[in-house]
Design a protein around this motif. Structure first.
Motif, PDB file in Angstrom:
ATOM      1  N   ARG A 294       0.869  -1.194   0.000  1.00 19.81           N
ATOM      2  CA  ARG A 294       0.000   0.000   0.000  1.00 19.81           C
ATOM      3  C   ARG A 294       0.899   1.235   0.000  1.00 19.81           C
ATOM      4  NH1 ARG A 294      -3.713   0.078   4.865  1.00 19.81           N
ATOM      5  NH2 ARG A 294      -5.207   1.154   3.513  1.00 19.81           N
ATOM      6  N   LEU A 295       0.666   2.139  -0.956  1.00 20.11           N
ATOM      7  CA  LEU A 295       1.474   3.350  -1.115  1.00 20.11           C
ATOM      8  C   LEU A 295       0.740   4.539  -0.520  1.00 20.11           C
ATOM      9  CD1 LEU A 295       3.883   4.912  -2.268  1.00 20.11           C
ATOM     10  CD2 LEU A 295       2.694   4.952  -4.482  1.00 20.11           C
ATOM     11  N   PHE A 296       1.418   5.234   0.422  1.00 18.13           N
ATOM     12  CA  PHE A 296       0.819   6.369   1.124  1.00 18.13           C
ATOM     13  C   PHE A 296       1.578   7.655   0.796  1.00 18.13           C
ATOM     14  CE2 PHE A 296      -0.441   2.761   3.658  1.00 18.13           C
ATOM     15  CZ  PHE A 296      -1.675   3.083   4.202  1.00 18.13           C
ATOM     16  N   PRO A 297       1.157   8.426  -0.202  1.00 19.10           N
ATOM     17  CA  PRO A 297       1.728   9.772  -0.390  1.00 19.10           C
ATOM     18  C   PRO A 297       1.228  10.687   0.731  1.00 19.10           C
ATOM     19  CG  PRO A 297       0.706   8.943  -2.416  1.00 19.10           C
ATOM     20  CD  PRO A 297       0.238   8.072  -1.290  1.00 19.10           C
ATOM     21  N   MET A 298       2.131  11.524   1.268  1.00 15.68           N
ATOM     22  CA  MET A 298       1.764  12.364   2.411  1.00 15.68           C
ATOM     23  C   MET A 298       2.346  13.768   2.236  1.00 15.68           C
ATOM     24  SD  MET A 298       2.358   9.628   5.537  1.00 15.68           S
ATOM     25  CE  MET A 298       4.129   9.603   5.303  1.00 15.68           C
ATOM     26  N   TYR A 299       1.737  14.713   2.924  1.00 16.37           N
ATOM     27  CA  TYR A 299       2.212  16.097   2.942  1.00 16.37           C
ATOM     28  C   TYR A 299       2.321  16.514   4.399  1.00 16.37           C
ATOM     29  CZ  TYR A 299       1.645  21.216   3.068  1.00 16.37           C
ATOM     30  OH  TYR A 299       1.782  22.561   3.351  1.00 16.37           O
ATOM     31  N   GLY A 300       3.414  17.195   4.749  1.00 16.59           N
ATOM     32  CA  GLY A 300       3.574  17.601   6.139  1.00 16.59           C
ATOM     33  C   GLY A 300       4.330  18.886   6.306  1.00 16.59           C
ATOM     34  N   LEU A 301       4.235  19.417   7.511  1.00 17.24           N
ATOM     35  CA  LEU A 301       4.950  20.622   7.930  1.00 17.24           C
ATOM     36  C   LEU A 301       5.594  20.313   9.273  1.00 17.24           C
ATOM     37  CD1 LEU A 301       1.961  23.067   7.447  1.00 17.24           C
ATOM     38  CD2 LEU A 301       3.982  23.069   5.987  1.00 17.24           C
ATOM     39  N   THR A 302       6.856  20.614   9.444  1.00 15.44           N
ATOM     40  CA  THR A 302       7.461  20.424  10.758  1.00 15.44           C
ATOM     41  C   THR A 302       6.688  21.229  11.801  1.00 15.44           C
ATOM     42  OG1 THR A 302       9.623  20.111   9.739  1.00 15.44           O
ATOM     43  CG2 THR A 302       9.595  20.611  12.090  1.00 15.44           C
ATOM     44  N   GLU A 303       6.157  22.374  11.387  1.00 10.87           N
ATOM     45  CA  GLU A 303       5.423  23.249  12.308  1.00 10.87           C
ATOM     46  C   GLU A 303       4.118  22.627  12.801  1.00 10.87           C
ATOM     47  OE1 GLU A 303       8.132  25.779   9.868  1.00 10.87           O
ATOM     48  OE2 GLU A 303       6.761  24.119   9.478  1.00 10.87           O
ATOM     49  N   ALA A 304       3.646  21.590  12.138  1.00 12.22           N
ATOM     50  CA  ALA A 304       2.405  20.928  12.547  1.00 12.22           C
ATOM     51  C   ALA A 304       2.479  19.426  12.348  1.00 12.22           C
ATOM     52  CB  ALA A 304       1.211  21.499  11.778  1.00 12.22           C
ATOM     53  N   PHE A 305       3.699  18.911  12.227  1.00 15.66           N
ATOM     54  CA  PHE A 305       3.991  17.485  12.090  1.00 15.66           C
ATOM     55  C   PHE A 305       3.579  16.939  10.730  1.00 15.66           C
ATOM     56  CE2 PHE A 305       2.357  13.090  12.550  1.00 15.66           C
ATOM     57  CZ  PHE A 305       3.591  12.475  12.488  1.00 15.66           C
ATOM     58  N   ARG A 306       2.336  16.596  10.548  1.00 17.61           N
ATOM     59  CA  ARG A 306       1.842  15.989   9.310  1.00 17.61           C
ATOM     60  C   ARG A 306       0.445  16.525   9.075  1.00 17.61           C
ATOM     61  NH1 ARG A 306       3.254  10.895   8.195  1.00 17.61           N
ATOM     62  NH2 ARG A 306       5.300  11.611   8.890  1.00 17.61           N
ATOM     63  N   SER A 307       0.092  16.757   7.818  1.00 19.48           N
ATOM     64  CA  SER A 307      -1.205  17.355   7.538  1.00 19.48           C
ATOM     65  C   SER A 307      -2.158  16.444   6.777  1.00 19.48           C
ATOM     66  CB  SER A 307      -1.019  18.664   6.744  1.00 19.48           C
ATOM     67  OG  SER A 307      -0.290  19.618   7.480  1.00 19.48           O
ATOM     68  N   THR A 308      -1.660  15.817   5.694  1.00 22.58           N
ATOM     69  CA  THR A 308      -2.560  15.030   4.851  1.00 22.58           C
ATOM     70  C   THR A 308      -1.916  13.728   4.404  1.00 22.58           C
ATOM     71  OG1 THR A 308      -1.832  15.881   2.687  1.00 22.58           O
ATOM     72  CG2 THR A 308      -3.438  17.214   3.910  1.00 22.58           C
ATOM     73  N   TYR A 309      -2.762  12.799   3.978  1.00 23.82           N
ATOM     74  CA  TYR A 309      -2.293  11.578   3.321  1.00 23.82           C
ATOM     75  C   TYR A 309      -3.326  11.168   2.286  1.00 23.82           C
ATOM     76  CZ  TYR A 309      -5.643   8.349   5.498  1.00 23.82           C
ATOM     77  OH  TYR A 309      -6.788   7.678   5.860  1.00 23.82           O
ATOM     78  N   LEU A 310      -2.842  10.489   1.244  1.00 23.31           N
ATOM     79  CA  LEU A 310      -3.726   9.982   0.204  1.00 23.31           C
ATOM     80  C   LEU A 310      -3.965   8.504   0.446  1.00 23.31           C
ATOM     81  CD1 LEU A 310      -5.250  10.501  -2.474  1.00 23.31           C
ATOM     82  CD2 LEU A 310      -3.144   9.863  -3.675  1.00 23.31           C
ATOM     83  N   ASP A 311      -5.225   8.120   0.552  1.00 23.77           N
ATOM     84  CA  ASP A 311      -5.559   6.712   0.762  1.00 23.77           C
ATOM     85  C   ASP A 311      -5.001   5.887  -0.395  1.00 23.77           C
ATOM     86  OD1 ASP A 311      -7.320   4.205   0.478  1.00 23.77           O
ATOM     87  OD2 ASP A 311      -7.958   4.998   2.420  1.00 23.77           O
ATOM     88  N   PRO A 312      -4.328   4.767  -0.084  1.00 21.27           N
ATOM     89  CA  PRO A 312      -3.732   3.950  -1.147  1.00 21.27           C
ATOM     90  C   PRO A 312      -4.717   3.533  -2.237  1.00 21.27           C
ATOM     91  CG  PRO A 312      -2.921   3.236   0.982  1.00 21.27           C
ATOM     92  CD  PRO A 312      -4.016   4.226   1.255  1.00 21.27           C
ATOM     93  N   SER A 313      -5.985   3.401  -1.889  1.00 22.38           N
ATOM     94  CA  SER A 313      -6.985   2.992  -2.887  1.00 22.38           C
ATOM     95  C   SER A 313      -7.215   4.053  -3.948  1.00 22.38           C
ATOM     96  CB  SER A 313      -8.309   2.647  -2.199  1.00 22.38           C
ATOM     97  OG  SER A 313      -8.882   3.814  -1.602  1.00 22.38           O
ATOM     98  N   LEU A 314      -6.740   5.279  -3.681  1.00 27.19           N
ATOM     99  CA  LEU A 314      -6.947   6.381  -4.624  1.00 27.19           C
ATOM    100  C   LEU A 314      -5.686   6.748  -5.389  1.00 27.19           C
ATOM    101  CD1 LEU A 314      -9.073   8.730  -2.320  1.00 27.19           C
ATOM    102  CD2 LEU A 314      -9.913   7.149  -4.078  1.00 27.19           C
TER     103      LEU A 314
END
Length: 511
Positions: A294-314
């Motif tokens: 399962r592949l999880f692309p993610m977006y984050g900010l050190t200032e707020a740790f982690r913000s988003t992830y894309l569900d592997p099914s998408l």
């Protein structure tokens, strides 16, 4: 603090998560069971508390992945201290800034790294101690320390990250920030006690640290690896039966270029990406090579740790999407009128909720620029991180990255301050003016290009500058190309025309 309805425990309680006899940490020297991990954290914490009795004091580590760097986040938190992990790739100038800025009273590092420091690099109140000496003293220390009862909002760590201007700034993370981050990631990744994570990312980064924390939250085992060649990853996945691999895009490029035995590739259950967007082509290669993972692309900010992830099914149908907010995060897109953007409308990404850090250490001015009251529409309220990144949301609720407002260079997963590169170049005395730019690069995401004008009377500047930069900048900050100019362009405001230079360099690079 407004938080979710679940227990928030001190960070050091992560050492209590697994079953006694199961493996918790696989080191070169051997395997630590969960029972071993609890004992080592307990002794290291007790020794630290005796060495540094002042609660809230900062203790820094500067070492490669190993027992010290893995255990120190929990041990320092248990001792009531604040951990300052220093990127092992940094050189003495950057380390000197972090020590002075954080007010660290102890720096524990490998002997070679400590020897690279000059007398002026270490504040008088900061003691130096080798990693081996510290671990030996902790093991021999007569005493242990039980789990702490720290307030979730107490400061537990300061992670230094580059800003678009100036030197690295320290992001203040509480016990709650890191505990909830671990719980959130373990939840959406579906981590379990039988998972084994290969920790290849630096533990001085929030993404790297979370390799430890989320795996331990699930009761699994972490295998730290300082790899020299990409093929080391293939060998490690096979040798240690790895199920989880986190990386940044340039490393994924190398991973897809390796010859993976089918049986080895099949061991991986999940792949996670952050530190830059995956290209459509790279997503396809990863999906083909690791079809069962399962592949999880993610977006984050050190200032707020982690913000988003894309569900592997998408991932196959929406490969360029940032996905949706992670558990315990609220992501709003605010348009230029200060209102929640409509579907398809571009705006600033604003992160709200309990993962938001406490600001920048001893830097009220820059804290005020990034940490502001949450938009009125926020269900959490309080203080939010206004990222400066531009994004939009589609009708299905999926987020898409548009661009960065600031000049930050993001290369091989590293955030690089242009001003820091420029200051080092100017400090050589070889150049009179310098502009550092991030230029799109297929392998790095962005490559550092340095545009300079030689100082008057310097004849061998072109030959000497690369050598000096190699001495004073870490490898990931080194310019890929140095462009020499007899005159630098100036804009209407009398300042160097960075926008014009960037357009010129990018056009030349793509020609």
């Amino acid at each position: 603090m407004s938080g979710p309805d679940l227990p928030i425990l001190p960070l050091d309680h992560l050492a209590l998560r697994g079953d006694d006899a199961d493996a918790a940490l696989t080191l070169r020297s051997g395997v630590l069971s969960w029972n071993d991990l609890r004992e080592r954290v307990s002794r290291l914490a007790a020794w630290l508390a005796a060495e540094v009795p002042d609660k809230g004091a900062r203790v820094a580590t500067w070492a490669a992945k190993g027992e010290l760097t893995c255990l120190m986040p929990l041990a320092a938190a248990r001792a009531g201290l604040v951990h300052v992990p220093v990127n092992p790739l940094l050189k003495h100038g950057q380390v000197a800034h972090i020590l002075a800025d954080s007010g660290a009273v102890v720096l524990i590092g490998t002997e070679a790294r400590l020897k690279s420091l000059e007398a002026a690099d270490t504040p008088s109140e900061c003691r130096l101690m080798t990693e081996d000496a510290a671990l030996a003293a902790a093991i021999e220390f007569d005493g242990t320390m039980g789990p702490s009862e720290a307030d979730p909002d107490d400061l537990a760590a300061i992670l230094y990250t580059s800003g678009s201007t100036g030197r690295p700034k320290g992001v203040m993370l509480s016990h709650a920030n890191m505990w909830l981050g671990a719980e959130s990631v373990a939840d959406y990744l579906g981590l379990a006690a039988d998972d084994r994570t290969l920790a290849v990312l630096p533990l001085s980064f929030d993404y790297g640290q979370n390799q430890l924390f989320s795996t331990w939250f699930a009761g699994g085992c972490v295998v730290p690896l300082d790899y020299l060649m990409p093929r080391d990853l293939v060998k490690a996945v096979e040798r240690h039966a790895i199920t989880t691999l986190a990386a940044v895009p340039p490393l994924w490029v190398q991973v897809t270029e390796m010859d993976w035995p089918v049986e080895t590739a099949a061991r991986l259950r999940r792949l996670t990406n952050s530190g830059g967007a995956l290209t459509v082509d790279l997503v396809r290669k990863l999906r083909a090579l690791f079809s069962q993972a399962r592949l999880f692309p993610m977006y984050g900010l050190t200032e707020a740790f982690r913000s988003t992830y894309l569900d592997p099914s998408l991932v196959d149908t929406h490969p360029t999407s940032m996905g949706r907010e992670i558990p315990h995060a609220e992501i709003l897109i605010i348009n230029d009128l200060g209102e929640v953007a409509q579907d398809g409308e571009e705006g600033e990404l604003v992160h709200c909720g309990p993962l938001v850090a406490q600001g920048y250490w001893r830097d009220a001015e820059r804290t005020a620029e990034r940490y502001k009251p949450a938009p009125a529409a926020s269900r959490y309220g309080g203080i939010a991180v206004w990222s400066g990144d531009r994004a939009k949301r589609d009708a299905d609720g999926l987020l898409y990255f548009v661009g960065r407002r600031d000049a930050m260079i993001k290369s091989a997963g590293n955030r690089i301050s242009p001003q820091e590169v420029e200051e080092v170049a100017l400090a050589t005395g070889l150049v009179a003016e310098a502009v550092a730019l991030g230029v799109p690069d297929e392998r790095l995401g962005q490559a550092v290009h340095l545009v300079v004008r030689a100082a008057p009377g310097i004849e061998d500047a072109a030959a000497e500058l690369p050598r000096r930069l190699m001495q004073d900048l870490p490898n990931f900050m080194q310019p890929k190309v140095i462009h020499w100019r007899e005159a630098m362009p100036v804009g209407p405001n009398g300042k160097l025309d960075r926008t014009g230079l960037a357009a010129e360099i990018v056009a030349g690079a793509s020609a």
